[in-house]
Structure formats: C-alpha cells, structure tokens
Scaffold this motif. Structure first.
Motif, mmCIF file in Angstrom:
data_model
loop_
_atom_site.group_PDB
_atom_site.id
_atom_site.type_symbol
_atom_site.label_atom_id
_atom_site.label_comp_id
_atom_site.label_asym_id
_atom_site.label_seq_id
_atom_site.Cartn_x
_atom_site.Cartn_y
_atom_site.Cartn_z
ATOM 1 N N ASP A 26 -39.019 55.104 -34.312
ATOM 2 C CA ASP A 26 -39.742 53.873 -34.053
ATOM 3 C C ASP A 26 -40.939 53.826 -34.987
ATOM 4 O O ASP A 26 -41.728 54.767 -35.057
ATOM 5 C CB ASP A 26 -40.204 53.811 -32.594
ATOM 6 N N HIS A 27 -41.046 52.724 -35.703
ATOM 7 C CA HIS A 27 -42.135 52.558 -36.649
ATOM 8 C C HIS A 27 -43.374 52.119 -35.886
ATOM 9 O O HIS A 27 -43.339 51.162 -35.136
ATOM 10 C CB HIS A 27 -41.748 51.521 -37.711
ATOM 11 N N VAL A 28 -44.473 52.823 -36.080
ATOM 12 C CA VAL A 28 -45.716 52.500 -35.391
ATOM 13 C C VAL A 28 -46.528 51.571 -36.273
ATOM 14 O O VAL A 28 -46.822 51.891 -37.426
ATOM 15 C CB VAL A 28 -46.516 53.786 -35.087
ATOM 16 N N LEU A 29 -46.863 50.407 -35.731
ATOM 17 C CA LEU A 29 -47.629 49.427 -36.483
ATOM 18 C C LEU A 29 -49.113 49.774 -36.446
ATOM 19 O O LEU A 29 -49.613 50.324 -35.475
ATOM 20 C CB LEU A 29 -47.418 48.029 -35.907
ATOM 21 N N PHE A 30 -49.808 49.422 -37.506
ATOM 22 C CA PHE A 30 -51.245 49.631 -37.595
ATOM 23 C C PHE A 30 -51.926 48.612 -36.687
ATOM 24 O O PHE A 30 -51.744 47.406 -36.834
ATOM 25 C CB PHE A 30 -51.694 49.444 -39.057
ATOM 26 N N ILE A 63 -42.080 43.834 -40.846
ATOM 27 C CA ILE A 63 -41.378 44.319 -39.651
ATOM 28 C C ILE A 63 -41.802 43.510 -38.436
ATOM 29 O O ILE A 63 -40.969 43.117 -37.611
ATOM 30 C CB ILE A 63 -41.665 45.825 -39.447
ATOM 31 N N LEU A 64 -43.097 43.234 -38.333
ATOM 32 C CA LEU A 64 -43.613 42.430 -37.227
ATOM 33 C C LEU A 64 -43.040 41.015 -37.272
ATOM 34 O O LEU A 64 -42.659 40.455 -36.239
ATOM 35 C CB LEU A 64 -45.139 42.394 -37.288
ATOM 36 N N ALA A 65 -42.943 40.432 -38.471
ATOM 37 C CA ALA A 65 -42.383 39.091 -38.622
ATOM 38 C C ALA A 65 -40.929 39.055 -38.163
ATOM 39 O O ALA A 65 -40.516 38.145 -37.443
ATOM 40 C CB ALA A 65 -42.487 38.638 -40.081
ATOM 41 N N THR A 77 -40.570 32.877 -42.127
ATOM 42 C CA THR A 77 -40.657 33.630 -43.364
ATOM 43 C C THR A 77 -41.969 34.395 -43.425
ATOM 44 O O THR A 77 -42.873 34.159 -42.626
ATOM 45 C CB THR A 77 -40.532 32.701 -44.591
ATOM 46 N N PHE A 78 -42.048 35.286 -44.388
ATOM 47 C CA PHE A 78 -43.273 36.035 -44.666
ATOM 48 C C PHE A 78 -43.689 35.673 -46.086
ATOM 49 O O PHE A 78 -42.981 35.976 -47.034
ATOM 50 C CB PHE A 78 -43.001 37.540 -44.555
ATOM 51 N N LYS A 79 -44.829 34.979 -46.220
ATOM 52 C CA LYS A 79 -45.312 34.565 -47.537
ATOM 53 C C LYS A 79 -46.826 34.707 -47.598
ATOM 54 O O LYS A 79 -47.522 34.381 -46.633
ATOM 55 C CB LYS A 79 -44.993 33.091 -47.804
ATOM 56 N N ASP A 80 -47.327 35.126 -48.734
ATOM 57 C CA ASP A 80 -48.770 35.150 -49.007
ATOM 58 C C ASP A 80 -49.579 35.763 -47.865
ATOM 59 O O ASP A 80 -50.545 35.176 -47.380
ATOM 60 C CB ASP A 80 -49.279 33.731 -49.299
ATOM 61 N N ASP A 81 -49.168 36.931 -47.403
ATOM 62 C CA ASP A 81 -49.858 37.655 -46.327
ATOM 63 C C ASP A 81 -49.965 36.847 -45.039
ATOM 64 O O ASP A 81 -50.955 36.923 -44.322
ATOM 65 C CB ASP A 81 -51.252 38.104 -46.782
ATOM 66 N N SER A 82 -48.963 36.037 -44.745
ATOM 67 C CA SER A 82 -48.923 35.306 -43.481
ATOM 68 C C SER A 82 -47.476 35.157 -43.036
ATOM 69 O O SER A 82 -46.553 35.141 -43.842
ATOM 70 C CB SER A 82 -49.582 33.931 -43.619
ATOM 71 N N ILE A 83 -47.296 35.056 -41.723
ATOM 72 C CA ILE A 83 -45.979 34.827 -41.145
ATOM 73 C C ILE A 83 -45.907 33.356 -40.772
ATOM 74 O O ILE A 83 -46.788 32.852 -40.066
ATOM 75 C CB ILE A 83 -45.762 35.690 -39.885
ATOM 76 N N ILE A 84 -44.876 32.674 -41.227
ATOM 77 C CA ILE A 84 -44.692 31.259 -40.927
ATOM 78 C C ILE A 84 -43.462 31.135 -40.038
ATOM 79 O O ILE A 84 -42.358 31.489 -40.443
ATOM 80 C CB ILE A 84 -44.520 30.430 -42.214
#
Length: 109
Positions: A26-30, A63-65, A77-84
């Motif tokens: 399991d990947h642990v998110l920051f 991964i969060l997206a 999508t994931f673009k420019d350091d944001s999740i849309i």
C-alpha cells in the motif's frame, strides 16, 4: 494429448518454474499541513471540480486522482499540479480526502 504434453514435445529443454509471488504494498500518501483547495468551476459550459494545493510528489497526486475517479465513477484528469474531475462532487471529494487524513478547504459557490 493435452496441451502440457504438446508443449513438452515442442520444447524438451524447457524447465518449468514456479510463478513468482508478487506482493503489492500500500502506497502511503504524503499528508501535508496546509489544506488542499477544492473549488468549483465551469469550463466551456461544463461543471468541473478542481483540487489543488498538494505539496507531495506528482506520482502521489496521480495516485490520489485515480483513486478519487474510481470511487466516484467519474471522468477526470491530472494537469498542471491539479486534479480536474467532471461534475460537481465537492462534498464527496472533501469527505474522501478527510477520511485519508487531508485537510480540505472549500472554495467557490
């Protein structure tokens, strides 16, 4: 003659090996101290939810997206350091992020 015997006849030098066991970790998110921003926008007449302000690595954010998109069964999508995310899912997204331990701030309408 079954398939295994046919393969043995075709490849007599082949040594069968046991399949390797793959352990998924399991990947642990920051988890950050500053709140993430969850805002509502209309782009080209379509309603979108945008999540910004993650300070960890891009891979963690991707991964969060993916996890948010699969839990809500929506596109995004994931673009420019944001999740849309397509659609207005601010309340559900904020609850998912709070359950993971993130601080979330609601911005806009």
């Amino acid at each position: 003659m079954d398939l295994q015997e046919q393969l043995k006849n075709l490849f007599p030098d082949h040594i069968e090996s046991e399949p390797e066991e793959i352990f998924e970790e399991d990947h642990v998110l920051f988890i950050q101290k500053e709140p993430m921003i969850c805002k509502f926008e209309k782009r080209k007449g379509k309603v979108t939810t945008i999540i910004e302000g993650y300070e960890g690595s891009d891979e963690d954010f991707k991964i969060l997206a993916k996890e948010i998109k699969t839990k809500l069964s929506v596109g995004g999508t994931f673009k420019d350091d944001s999740i849309i995310i397509q659609g207005d899912y601010r309340d559900k997204i904020m609850q998912i992020l709070k359950d993971k331990g993130f601080k979330v701030k609601r911005v806009g309408g």
